[in-house]
Scaffold this motif. Structure first.
Motif, short mmCIF file in Angstrom:
data_model
loop_
_atom_site.label_atom_id
_atom_site.label_comp_id
_atom_site.label_asym_id
_atom_site.label_seq_id
_atom_site.Cartn_x
_atom_site.Cartn_y
_atom_site.Cartn_z
N ARG A 166 -13.21 46.17 8.58
CA ARG A 166 -13.64 47.37 8.96
C ARG A 166 -15.12 47.45 9.48
O ARG A 166 -15.85 48.11 9.04
CB ARG A 166 -13.22 48.57 8.22
N PHE A 167 -15.27 46.51 10.49
CA PHE A 167 -16.69 46.21 10.96
C PHE A 167 -17.69 47.34 11.31
O PHE A 167 -18.70 47.34 11.26
CB PHE A 167 -16.62 44.95 11.80
N GLY A 168 -16.92 48.21 12.02
CA GLY A 168 -17.73 49.37 12.68
C GLY A 168 -18.14 50.44 11.53
O GLY A 168 -19.41 50.64 11.44
N LYS A 169 -17.39 50.60 10.47
CA LYS A 169 -17.59 51.40 9.35
C LYS A 169 -18.85 50.42 8.55
O LYS A 169 -19.60 50.89 7.95
CB LYS A 169 -16.57 51.67 8.53
N ALA A 170 -18.52 49.13 8.33
CA ALA A 170 -19.39 48.28 7.59
C ALA A 170 -20.73 48.52 8.22
O ALA A 170 -21.95 48.58 7.53
CB ALA A 170 -18.86 46.94 7.61
N ALA A 171 -20.83 48.19 9.59
CA ALA A 171 -22.13 48.27 10.25
C ALA A 171 -22.90 49.39 10.09
O ALA A 171 -24.12 49.46 9.60
CB ALA A 171 -21.88 47.99 11.68
N ASP A 172 -22.14 50.73 10.25
CA ASP A 172 -22.71 51.96 10.10
C ASP A 172 -23.33 52.09 8.55
O ASP A 172 -24.58 52.59 8.43
CB ASP A 172 -21.87 53.15 10.19
N THR A 173 -22.61 51.58 7.72
CA THR A 173 -23.01 51.83 6.13
C THR A 173 -24.37 50.79 5.90
O THR A 173 -25.10 51.45 5.09
CB THR A 173 -21.67 51.45 5.22
N PHE A 224 -23.29 40.04 11.08
CA PHE A 224 -22.02 39.70 11.57
C PHE A 224 -21.06 40.73 11.72
O PHE A 224 -20.31 40.82 12.72
CB PHE A 224 -21.10 38.90 10.16
N ALA A 225 -21.26 42.04 11.22
CA ALA A 225 -20.58 43.15 11.36
C ALA A 225 -20.80 43.51 12.46
O ALA A 225 -19.97 44.03 13.54
CB ALA A 225 -20.59 44.11 10.30
N LEU A 226 -22.24 43.70 13.05
CA LEU A 226 -22.48 44.35 14.21
C LEU A 226 -21.85 43.18 15.41
O LEU A 226 -21.45 43.78 16.56
CB LEU A 226 -24.01 44.06 14.42
N PHE A 227 -22.02 41.92 15.22
CA PHE A 227 -21.49 40.88 16.24
C PHE A 227 -19.84 41.01 16.42
O PHE A 227 -19.44 41.18 17.42
CB PHE A 227 -21.57 39.54 15.67
N LEU A 233 -28.21 54.57 -2.95
CA LEU A 233 -28.28 53.43 -1.84
C LEU A 233 -27.10 52.15 -2.53
O LEU A 233 -26.70 51.45 -1.71
CB LEU A 233 -29.62 52.61 -1.84
N GLU A 234 -27.08 52.28 -3.95
CA GLU A 234 -26.17 51.40 -4.51
C GLU A 234 -24.67 51.62 -3.81
O GLU A 234 -23.98 50.59 -3.65
CB GLU A 234 -26.37 51.45 -5.90
N ALA A 235 -24.45 52.96 -3.74
CA ALA A 235 -23.00 53.16 -3.44
C ALA A 235 -22.93 52.72 -1.90
O ALA A 235 -21.86 52.41 -1.54
CB ALA A 235 -22.78 54.78 -3.46
N ASP A 236 -23.81 53.04 -1.13
CA ASP A 236 -23.86 52.62 0.29
C ASP A 236 -23.61 51.04 0.32
O ASP A 236 -22.78 50.74 1.28
CB ASP A 236 -25.17 52.84 1.15
N LYS A 237 -24.33 50.22 -0.62
CA LYS A 237 -24.03 48.73 -0.33
C LYS A 237 -22.85 48.44 -1.12
O LYS A 237 -21.98 47.53 -0.21
CB LYS A 237 -25.12 48.31 -1.52
N GLU A 238 -22.22 49.12 -2.02
CA GLU A 238 -20.81 48.79 -2.32
C GLU A 238 -19.72 49.14 -1.29
O GLU A 238 -18.86 48.49 -1.07
CB GLU A 238 -20.48 49.34 -3.76
N LEU A 239 -20.05 50.37 -0.48
CA LEU A 239 -19.03 50.91 0.62
C LEU A 239 -19.24 49.75 1.73
O LEU A 239 -17.92 49.38 2.17
CB LEU A 239 -19.59 52.08 1.08
N ALA A 240 -20.45 49.24 1.97
CA ALA A 240 -20.30 48.22 3.14
C ALA A 240 -19.53 47.17 2.83
O ALA A 240 -18.97 46.44 3.64
CB ALA A 240 -21.97 48.15 3.43
N GLU A 241 -19.83 46.62 1.42
CA GLU A 241 -19.37 45.46 1.08
C GLU A 241 -17.51 45.52 1.44
O GLU A 241 -16.82 44.53 1.79
CB GLU A 241 -19.77 45.16 -0.25
N VAL A 242 -17.08 46.51 0.63
CA VAL A 242 -15.82 47.04 0.61
C VAL A 242 -15.05 47.01 2.31
O VAL A 242 -13.97 46.28 2.54
CB VAL A 242 -15.23 48.27 -0.01
N TYR A 243 -16.03 47.86 3.22
CA TYR A 243 -15.64 47.76 4.51
C TYR A 243 -15.73 46.43 5.12
O TYR A 243 -14.76 46.20 5.74
CB TYR A 243 -16.57 48.80 5.37
#
Length: 177
Positions: free
Chosen positions: A118-125, A145-148, A103-113
């Motif tokens: 890259r809001f679509g990828k961020a929202a998915d992550t 915000f990413a979803l918005f 989950l920590e990798a998902d969290k970091e990935l989401a923050e980078v996206y």
């Protein structure tokens, strides 16, 4: 005991006492200089001294010593997420390949996206970890915000309302609603 020595060194490092942390690093190297915790500690010290390149080289060394040592991947990505988001994403994807449930990798990935728009990828992550203890209020806000920004207004509203349940006076959640 490498675990004990590196833990003490991290306490000193977190307190801003780099010289003392380096003394414990020397002890850890004597105990076992091929332990990934030692390389990560040395990388953390280099990062504290604003030497990102050397820190990442040491995190890579830790991965070489133990390719399953998650902390090294995460610290590498955190060091590079502003300077080189593509390298951070690559390292996090390597971690996800060996530990898909991290989950920590998902969290970091989401923050980078999110940081690279890259809001679509961020929202998915964000969706992968948002309902876990790893998620913070800031993560919930960025997810909303990413979803918005990805034009998923209904889901953004639902996430913002969830954020308001935790903090009813939060200005950004109220603005999103």
């Amino acid at each position: 005991n490498v675990d004990l020595v590196t833990s003490v060194a991290h306490v000193y490092l977190n307190a801003g006492k780099i010289t003392e942390a380096q003394e414990y690093l020397a002890m850890a190297k004597k105990a076992n200089n091929k332990d990934p915790k030692v390389s990560v500690l040395e990388g953390d010290i280099a990062l504290a001294q604003k030497n990102i390149g050397q820190a990442c080289q040491l995190y890579e060394q830790a991965i070489y010593f133990d390719s399953n040592y998650k902390d090294a991947y995460l610290k590498y990505a955190q060091a590079y997420k502003s300077a080189s988001p593509s390298q951070a994403i690559e390292k996090l994807n390597q971690l996800k390949a060996i530990a898909p449930d991290c989950l920590e990798a998902d969290k970091e990935l989401a923050e980078v996206y999110y940081a690279t728009n890259r809001f679509g990828k961020a929202a998915d992550t964000y969706a992968k970890f948002i309902d876990t203890p790893v998620a913070t209020e800031d993560d919930i806000l960025k997810y909303a915000f990413a979803l918005f920004l990805n034009h998923d207004f209904e889901k953004s509203l639902a996430v913002a309302q969830k954020g308001l349940q935790k903090n009813a006076r939060h200005a950004a959640f109220n603005r999103l609603c």
